[in-house]
Design a protein around this motif. Structure first.
Motif: not given
Lengths: 592, 650
Positions: B572-575, B599-604, B559-562, B614-621
């Motif tokens: 403070v926010a991530r997708a 990416l949704r910027v939090p309203c508060d 997966g890709i993490g933003l 940005v990062s990448m991660y193993n979706v399973k683990t």
């Protein structure tokens, strides 16, 4: 193996089921024997009586044609066709249900002593048949209160009858209470949910189901009217002539409600227990059918008769016990060992083997692998129940094989991780001789292993990997024309053959021309499954031609590739090519 | 009927008719078009009415009448004529009229209750629910079947000119609807001879009417003869000419529950037999009885016509051309409904009520799909937001016989700005051709010429779409060519009935890509963009695109993490999600992939500067992949800094 008193004790141990039917069943078997066909005649007899009583009940309530339709509908219901033929209490349960309904109806209409006696007899028999009969009695008493007008004398006497029936059960009360309180719920009853009603409907329904639904709806909507009034009972029953319908509708309704209510406390509902609903419902549906125009009657009878004659719904498939015994019987010796695994009902299989084999196997010779070691309170305890291949269990198994000449390996779902240690011990000294299988609920496999003789030696090599180690003509070398000559040969896989090979046994004449032959795969495992270093016994028979002139005929053996049919070259044990693809065994002397 | 009864019956009829078509419409509301429906709608986009006649003349078998009406309907609707539910209102209308005629026919035969029961049976019949609601001629075929039978019976009763005209009009319409209208007319002619007493003038006039109907088809005779003599004649999907012929018709056409259908038909037939026997027992009364078997004989038309039509269809199928299909034999269904209605009428009211309940319940709760459809509508919905004229569409659709060209027609007619034949490439698929508007760019092998043609086809396009169904090895070489120049950006798995199509949106790989970071051993980030810039507001959905290069095929589902972090490095926010295109498990070595997410910027979130990582991660683990610089130096964090977003308050 049990007499009546012992049977009662056995049933008392589990508590729920009363002993009556079981005692009857035990003595029936003592009378007619243990075969499936003969034992099930008791069920057939019950079925005949049930149908007769249902007919009588329908005639009492409505008319003869309704009686005939009730017979037809009950007789073609798939659940009845299945469970009324098993050698279990359900046919008797249906019988006593019909008997109770009929005798009570007759008694209510005419308070005669013999009707009362008949009702009490049916009631006692019912309670001794199955505990669901108590639900019928409860349903009947509630129906009586609902339908019968208040008449102090009639009510008092009626409840006297119910009390008399209940009184007969006092002796069994303690085991039942113990069974209900001490034992946990069984694993297979249906839960108390709406979906259970759907399952009950699906299992108990006529085939095609929509015709059953149609008749039920019509029965509910159609008034009884004055058509069936021969002997008015207005002074006895409420609701005009509708009591007739109410009698056969309310009893199953109350039974179902009671069963569901009790199921929340103690799970007990199975569709076969609810067979008690079917006799009154068959009369109810027959009433509806009788009231339809003749064209619809013809159509419905036809549409129900066709699937009843052509389809059979197997509600439960039993394991292939009979096929197993048939496989074993011809070669069985009393000292044979058994290795059993992956068969759901191991205990019934053991009992079946005990009762059906020519000589009862010794319990210590039966090994059950993958079964819990604890004993429920059952008819007869088994030995050698092994859950996992612990060293102690493996040692016991190895010890038990000492001196044995044959082992029967019977399995359903084979867990190789569990079995491999046992098979490794087995295959050290035993060779697979015969295989068989049968499919019922699952596929069952049967294998006969024979001890590898100590006197085997290298006689010839076939190809690179297979050695002929010995052979035997159990009937000797003198044979007659038309005779089936049994022949056994011992083989050793020097290495895994990796090909599908067959064995050819040939009888040749003086010129070397074959006059009879039998070519086939080995009688045990296919050569593709032969592991390096394993022994294999092949058994087959050679038919001597009827027109073969008397004389001496060489008996030869070869191996060939099953796919290409090419014969394997033969070598002497020291590796010298023999120059032939057939190995000479002996000479048969054929006499006319 | 009294003054009160009449409007009540009319009201009941109206309610029953409306309920029936409402039920059909509800079941059909979300259904895609089938190929025949797409043909007709497409024809309406590209042809005028005379061209429609020419087109049908090339096929030969089907007369043009129904198609002309249908094309006219679509053209009259304008842009709305491309929408499935709206187009099918034509069938709704036809079904309404067919049911009304059936009611009238039943009422003529044996009183209005018979008509009502017949409408109920037909309205709830799964076979009729399905085929009468498609935008195909089968609803109309039922209409003309009921109309012809009704008009003939009325004409026999009172042979007036108006009734003759009505019968001829229905007959001509029948022949112009479907060639099985001919079987219906043959059945009616034989039934007339069997059931109506000999009366020279009546017979002469009757056959005059049949002749007039036949005469109307002379113009179509040549194409028809041409088809049967010169062409193959039959269809590959015709019913087998043995016991299965009847078995399949029975399985498809009977009411549900089938046992109730059987019961009603048997009771209906036995009732007719009883009426006939009763009449025969009375002795043949002298007088002016028009039917051979008196009043019961008139009702026998509901057995005679379908029996003759069925026999003809079977014989033709067996000894002539194989053309019998259950849907063609929908002409049997109105008669079956009438026979079943006769059965219902003979039952006591309690049984009638039970029958109605038992038939209504499955009709309301289940829908039998006789033919499955492809997710065309879903394809267009998926493509529409991003599609631009000039985009290339590649189809590898190994579906039913006409699926390849039908897919093009559907996309051509509906994608914004349209799709030209030159912009669509078909890899494999069916060779079935719509003669009036053949498709282009279809290849069946992956030879050099085909691959070179594919390269030329893609040349210069910024965007491509790949649609696949029943994927085969044939696609692989083309996919290699495609992935050399394009990166997958979005994937959709679209389902209709049980048919699953896949679509992947591709974007041309920019030449400006350069290694920015490496994640794990095999994946490189080579570019990213923030289409709306780095200045954002709270509550804003910030679009983000990133380009990835798979150096080798990843063996894990990644997966890709933003993430948007604050000054302390806390997110403070991530997708976090899988790539928007193909899953990393489908990434081949040396291929590019475009990920698009927001990416949704939090309203508060307080105004200020926030690093975007940005990062990448193993979706399973859930484990993050280690990050490296392009030259292989290990980075201290699995999160790679991209830029800083300047957040201001909304």
């Amino acid at each position: 193996m049990l007499n009546a008193a012992e049977t009662a004790q056995w049933m008392g141990q589990s508590g729920i089921h009363p002993a009556g039917w079981r005692i009857l069943g035990v003595y029936w078997v003592k009378l007619v024997g243990v075969t499936e066909g003969a034992t099930r005649w008791l069920s057939a007899l019950c079925t005949i009586l049930t149908l007769a009583l249902v007919y009588r009940l329908s005639v009492d309530l409505f008319d003869q044609q309704t009686g005939l339709y009730a017979l037809f509908l009950l007789g073609t219901t798939p659940l009845i066709i299945f469970y009324m033929r098993e050698f279990r209490p359900y046919p008797m349960l249906a019988l006593v249900t019909a008997g109770l309904l009929l005798s009570f109806l007759r008694w209510v209409r005419r308070l005669r002593f013999n009707y009362a006696l008949l009702f009490v007899m049916f009631g006692i028999t019912a309670l001794q048949t199955h505990y669901f009969a108590a639900y019928v009695l409860a349903g009947l008493s509630l129906t009586f209160v609902t339908l019968a007008r208040w008449d102090r004398g009639r009510y008092l006497r009626a409840f006297g009858l119910f009390a008399a029936i209940a009184l007969s059960f006092t002796a069994w009360l303690l085991p039942v209470i113990n069974g209900l309180v001490a034992h946990g719920p069984l694993g297979y009853p249906l839960p108390t949910k709406w979906s259970t009603l759907v399952i009950v409907h699906d299992d108990l329904q006529l085939s095609p189901p929509s015709l059953g639904q149609l008749l039920l709806l019509v029965a509910l909507l159609m008034p009884v009217g004055a058509q069936f009034v021969r002997r008015p009972c207005k002074h006895i029953f409420r609701f005009g002539e509708e009591w007739r319908k109410g009698y056969i509708l309310l009893v199953p309704l109350f039974v179902l409600a009671i069963a569901f209510a009790l199921n929340t406390w103690k799970s007990s509902i199975t569709t076969r227990n609810l067979i008690v609903l079917l006799p009154p419902l068959a009369v109810l549906l027959a009433f509806a059918l009788r009231r339809l125009p003749w064209q619809a009657q013809v159509a419905i009878v036809t549409l129900i008769a066709v699937p009843a004659l052509t389809d059979f719904r197997a509600y439960r498939q039993g394991p292939a016990y009979r096929q197993m015994v048939n496989f074993i019987e011809s070669h069985y010796e009393p000292d044979d060992r058994f290795l059993i695994t992956g068969i759901n009902a191991a205990r019934p299989l053991a009992f079946y083997l005990f009762d059906r084999l020519p000589t009862r196997p010794t319990k210590s010779n039966l090994f059950f692998v993958g079964y819990p070691t604890f004993h429920l309170l059952k008819l007869e305890h088994l030995e050698n129940l092994i859950l996992t291949p612990e060293p102690e269990a493996l040692a016991d198994f190895a010890d038990s094989l000492v001196g044995a000449q044959r082992l029967w390996y019977l399995y359903g779902k084979e867990d190789r991780a569990l079995l491999d240690p046992f098979l490794a011990i087995l295959q050290k000294d035993f060779a697979l001789y015969r295989i068989g299988q049968a499919t019922t609920d699952i596929t069952y496999h049967f294998r006969e292993y024979r001890r590898v003789p100590a006197n085997l030696r290298d006689l010839a090599h076939f190809g690179e990997t297979i050695s002929l180690q010995g052979w035997n003509l159990p009937g000797g070398v003198s044979v007659r024309a038309c005779q089936e000559v049994p022949f056994e040969s011992w083989w050793r896989a020097l290495d895994a053959p990796g090909a599908d090979l067959g064995i050819g046994l040939v009888l040749a004449d003086a010129t070397g021309q074959g006059v009879a032959r039998v070519d086939a795969e080995p009688s045990g495992a296919r050569t593709l499954d032969w592991a390096a270093g394993t022994y294999h016994l092949d058994g087959r028979t050679l038919r001597v031609p009827c027109d073969l002139p008397p004389g001496d005929y060489p008996l030869l053996i070869g191996m060939f590739d099953m796919v290409s049919t090419e014969p394997l070259p033969i070598y002497t044990p020291d590796g010298t090519p023999s120059g032939s693809t057939l190995y000479y065994l002996t000479t048969l002397t054929v006499t006319p | 009927m009294t003054r009160v009864e009449r409007p009540a019956v009319i009201l009941l009829a109206a309610l029953l008719l409306l309920a029936s078509v409402a039920l059909h419409t509800a079941h059909f509301h979300d259904r895609n078009f089938r190929e025949d429906e797409i043909y007709t709608v497409h024809a309406a986009q590209i042809m005028n009415l005379s061209e429609v006649v020419q087109w049908l003349g090339m096929g030969g078998v089907h007369p043009p009448g129904w198609r002309l009406a249908a094309v006219g309907w679509v053209q009259a609707l304008g842009e709305a004529g491309k929408s499935e539910p709206i187009v099918r209102h034509f069938s709704t209308l036809v079904t309404l009229i067919a049911l009304a005629l059936l009611w009238r026919l039943g009422a003529d035969l044996s009183g209005w209750p018979l008509g009502a029961y017949a409408v109920f049976v037909l309205g709830t019949l799964p076979f009729a629910q399905f085929y009468m609601h498609e935008f195909r001629p089968y609803g109309a075929l039922v209409l003309v079947t009921a109309g012809c039978t009704l008009a003939l019976l009325r004409w026999v009763r009172r042979p007036t000119f108006a009734r003759a005209l009505l019968f001829v009009a229905f007959g001509v319409a029948a022949l112009q609807t479907h060639y099985y209208g001919g079987y219906l007319l043959a059945g009616l002619a034989v039934a007339f001879v069997l059931l109506v007493r000999w009366e020279r003038s009546l017979y002469l006039r009757a056959f005059g009417l049949f002749f007039a109907i036949a005469f109307s088809l002379t113009a179509w005779l040549l194409p028809l003869l041409h088809r049967f003599v010169a062409g193959a004649g039959g269809v590959t999907y015709a019913l087998p000419s043995d016991r299965r012929f009847f078995q399949q018709l029975y399985d498809e056409m009977m009411p549900v529950p089938m046992a109730i259908g059987d019961l009603l038909v048997i009771v209906g037939v036995l009732g007719m037999a009883q009426g006939l026997v009763g009449w025969l027992r009375q002795g043949r009364p002298a007088g002016s009885e028009r039917y051979r078997f008196g009043p019961p004989g008139r009702v026998l038309i509901v057995l005679a016509v379908p029996a003759v039509a069925l026999a003809l269809a079977f014989v033709t199928n067996r000894f002539g051309t194989g053309n019998a299909t259950p849907k063609n034999l929908i002409i049997l269904v109105p008669f079956m409904a009438l026979v079943a209605a006769l059965g219902v009428r003979q039952l006591p009211w309690q049984a009638r009520l039970a029958v109605i309940l038992l038939i209504t319940y499955p009709a309301l709760t289940t829908f039998r799909t006789y033919r499955t459809n492809a997710p065309y509508r879903e394809l267009v919905a998926f493509m529409t937001p991003d599609y631009r004229p000039g985009d290339k569409v590649i189809a590898h659709v190994q579906d039913y016989a006409a699926s390849t060209q039908v897919l093009f027609y559907y996309l051509h007619d509906r994608l914004p700005g349209s799709l030209t034949k030159a912009d669509m490439f078909h890899i494999g698929g069916s060779s079935h051709r719509f003669p009036y508007d053949p498709i282009a760019n279809q290849v069946y092998t992956a030879d050099e010429e085909a691959l070179a043609g594919f390269e030329r086809f893609l040349d210069g396009a910024e965007r491509a779409w790949l649609i696949t169904y029943n994927r085969s090895e044939l696609l692989d070489p083309f996919l290699e060519v495609l992935q050399r120049h394009y990166a997958d950006a979005q994937k959709g798995v679209l389902v209709a009935d049980r048919t699953v199509y896949e679509i992947v949106a591709y974007r041309r790989i920019p030449e400006t890509l350069a290694p920015l970071a490496r994640f794990g051993e095999a994946i490189r980030l080579e570019g990213w963009t923030l289409p709306e810039g780095v200045s954002v507001r709270t509550c804003q959905e910030v679009p983000f695109e990133s380009w990835w290069h798979a150096l080798a095929a990843p063996e894990a589902d990644l997966g890709i993490g933003l993430a948007l972090a604050d000054a302390s490095g806390m997110g403070v926010a991530r997708a976090d999600a899988e790539p928007s295109g193909l899953r990393s498990l489908e990434w081949r070595a040396d291929t590019y992939h475009l990920d698009r997410r927001t990416l949704r910027v939090p309203c508060d979130l307080p105004a200020g500067d926030y690093p975007l990582l940005v990062s990448m991660y193993n979706v399973k683990t859930g484990e993050a992949l280690p990050a490296f610089t392009p030259d292989g130096a290990s980075l201290p964090s699995p999160l790679v800094y991209l830029t800083t977003l300047i957040v201001s308050e909304r």
